[in-house]
Design a protein around this motif. Structure first.
Motif, PDB file in Angstrom:
ATOM      1  N   MET A 197      32.586  44.544  35.519  1.00 13.72           N
ATOM      2  CA  MET A 197      31.798  45.425  36.360  1.00 13.72           C
ATOM      3  C   MET A 197      30.324  45.052  36.261  1.00 13.72           C
ATOM      4  O   MET A 197      29.823  44.709  35.190  1.00 13.72           O
ATOM      5  N   LEU A 198      29.635  45.125  37.403  1.00 12.02           N
ATOM      6  CA  LEU A 198      28.196  44.873  37.473  1.00 12.02           C
ATOM      7  C   LEU A 198      27.517  45.994  38.248  1.00 12.02           C
ATOM      8  O   LEU A 198      28.142  46.637  39.089  1.00 12.02           O
ATOM      9  N   TYR A 206      29.840  46.746  41.354  1.00 11.17           N
ATOM     10  CA  TYR A 206      30.792  45.691  41.685  1.00 11.17           C
ATOM     11  C   TYR A 206      31.910  45.675  40.650  1.00 11.17           C
ATOM     12  O   TYR A 206      31.664  45.870  39.454  1.00 11.17           O
ATOM     13  N   TYR A 207      33.122  45.384  41.109  1.00 16.62           N
ATOM     14  CA  TYR A 207      34.274  45.263  40.209  1.00 16.62           C
ATOM     15  C   TYR A 207      35.051  44.008  40.568  1.00 16.62           C
ATOM     16  O   TYR A 207      35.395  43.786  41.742  1.00 16.62           O
ATOM     17  N   ALA A 208      35.327  43.170  39.564  1.00 14.55           N
ATOM     18  CA  ALA A 208      36.132  41.965  39.745  1.00 14.55           C
ATOM     19  C   ALA A 208      37.340  42.058  38.832  1.00 14.55           C
ATOM     20  O   ALA A 208      37.193  42.143  37.605  1.00 14.55           O
ATOM     21  N   GLY A 209      38.536  42.061  39.419  1.00 13.90           N
ATOM     22  CA  GLY A 209      39.749  42.211  38.646  1.00 13.90           C
ATOM     23  C   GLY A 209      40.043  41.001  37.772  1.00 13.90           C
ATOM     24  O   GLY A 209      39.709  39.868  38.116  1.00 13.90           O
ATOM     25  N   TYR A 210      40.684  41.269  36.636  1.00  8.58           N
ATOM     26  CA  TYR A 210      41.055  40.216  35.689  1.00  8.58           C
ATOM     27  C   TYR A 210      42.421  39.635  36.043  1.00  8.58           C
ATOM     28  O   TYR A 210      42.553  38.446  36.308  1.00  8.58           O
ATOM     29  N   GLY A 263      34.613  36.569  33.998  1.00  5.67           N
ATOM     30  CA  GLY A 263      33.197  36.854  33.854  1.00  5.67           C
ATOM     31  C   GLY A 263      32.531  36.796  35.211  1.00  5.67           C
ATOM     32  O   GLY A 263      33.076  36.200  36.145  1.00  5.67           O
ATOM     33  N   SER A 264      31.372  37.432  35.355  1.00  4.94           N
ATOM     34  CA  SER A 264      30.682  37.401  36.646  1.00  4.94           C
ATOM     35  C   SER A 264      29.212  37.753  36.463  1.00  4.94           C
ATOM     36  O   SER A 264      28.818  38.347  35.454  1.00  4.94           O
TER      37      SER A 264
END
Length: 336
Positions: A197-198, A206-210, A263-264
């Motif tokens: 999350m950012l 923002y959410y990027a799934g693993y 990671g992001s």
């Protein structure tokens, strides 16, 4: 472990399924090659950092978490000199944590979460302690700060009974402000909800799934801006195994699971995602670049070594690499 998805994407708070998303219309990656190294150093030799687990950037400083020593180091990104550190005692008492969890830095404030203790600590960037509190049933897997110094929490519940918001906003006193990213008992899994999350400089989240290849963005009020799949159109239900007995249910990742974001970070109008891939033995890392405004895939760049930790300013990409069991801080020129 999978869930049935509705056929229509709905904007705003009433989004039907957290994992529902629109596909990317991209056949393959557009690879622009390997980024150029500008500088590097061995973390254990320069700062006595033993086990890096997270990297953040705030103003002129880099912040590196060392779980082995329960410390967070502040390093000047220009001179690479250490400026300060935060040391957390190990334990279950006041000012103690059993294990460092997620952390974030904004302005003069550092926040640290502990998911197993359900505790959040607040420190000043000079290393002085400010406050701590427990928050029952918050389960803070990731923690971020917004411009109001409110804490944005990605929860990682063991199970959900009814409906819950995965993302919750609380103030510095620990009082709830808002929540969004609703999930239900029928389609929730703690494995599926793992992700990064950012929060950007406009307080968008923002959410990027693993293990779920989805990217999501909400505005500061919790209204959904977009929910899209990554360009890897794999069946995510193939990542999980579930075993149920008379008195327990066990879920785990399969041996050959295919992972999305490890990671992001945000760089200008771009969202940089470290692509996880399968359990391959490749020594390189791919960074997929997406448009931060609409989630559309743009192109891919590569790093010469594996990583899960990146942070960017207007000029450089800072990366932690593990090379032959040693941790290094690399600085790459951003030329895209």
């Amino acid at each position: 472990m999978g869930c049935e998805e509705d056929t229509e994407i709905k904007n705003g708070q009433n989004y039907q399924s957290f994992w529902q998303s629109l596909p990317q219309e991209v056949e393959k990656r557009s690879n622009k090659g390997i980024l150029t190294v500008n500088d590097s150093l061995l973390l254990s030799e320069r700062y006595d950092i033993l086990d890096t687990s997270s990297l953040k950037i705030n103003g002129d400083n880099l912040y590196i978490e060392d779980q082995a020593q329960q410390k967070i180091y502040a390093i000047d990104k220009h001179t690479l000199n250490q400026k300060a550190s935060i040391s957390i005692s190990e334990g279950r008492g006041p000012r103690e944590l059993t294990r460092l969890g997620s952390f974030d830095v904004a302005s003069e404030t550092v926040v640290i979460s502990s998911i197993n203790m359900q505790k959040i600590q607040i420190w000043n960037t000079d290393g002085s302690f400010r406050d701590e509190f427990r928050y029952k049933n918050l389960h803070p897997r990731r923690i971020r700060l917004n411009s109001n110094n409110n804490m944005v929490i990605l929860s990682n519940f063991f199970f959900v009974d009814g409906e819950r918001n995965l993302i919750q906003v609380i103030n510095s006193d620990g009082n709830p402000v808002s929540g969004f990213g609703k999930v239900s008992k029928e389609n929730y899994s703690s494995l599926k909800a793992e992700g990064h999350m950012l929060v950007d400089d406009q307080d968008n989240v923002y959410y990027a799934g693993y293990s779920e290849h989805i990217f999501k963005k909400w505005d500061p009020e919790g209204n959904l801006i977009f929910s899209v799949k990554s360009i890897d159109n794999y069946p995510s239900e193939a990542n999980y195994a579930k075993m149920e007995g008379a008195n327990q249910k066990i879920s785990r990742y399969l041996e050959h699971a295919y992972f999305n974001a490890v990671g992001s970070t945000i760089y200008k109008n771009k969202w940089l995602i470290i692509h996880g891939g399968s359990n391959s033995k490749s020594n390189q890392s791919k960074i997929d670049i997406y448009n931060r405004n609409n989630g559309k895939y743009l192109f891919t760049v590569e790093l010469p070594n594996k990583t899960g930790h990146i942070a960017a300013d207007d000029q450089y990409l800072f990366v932690i690499h593990k090379i032959e069991n040693e941790k290094y801080l690399f600085e790459y020129n951003i030329d895209f």
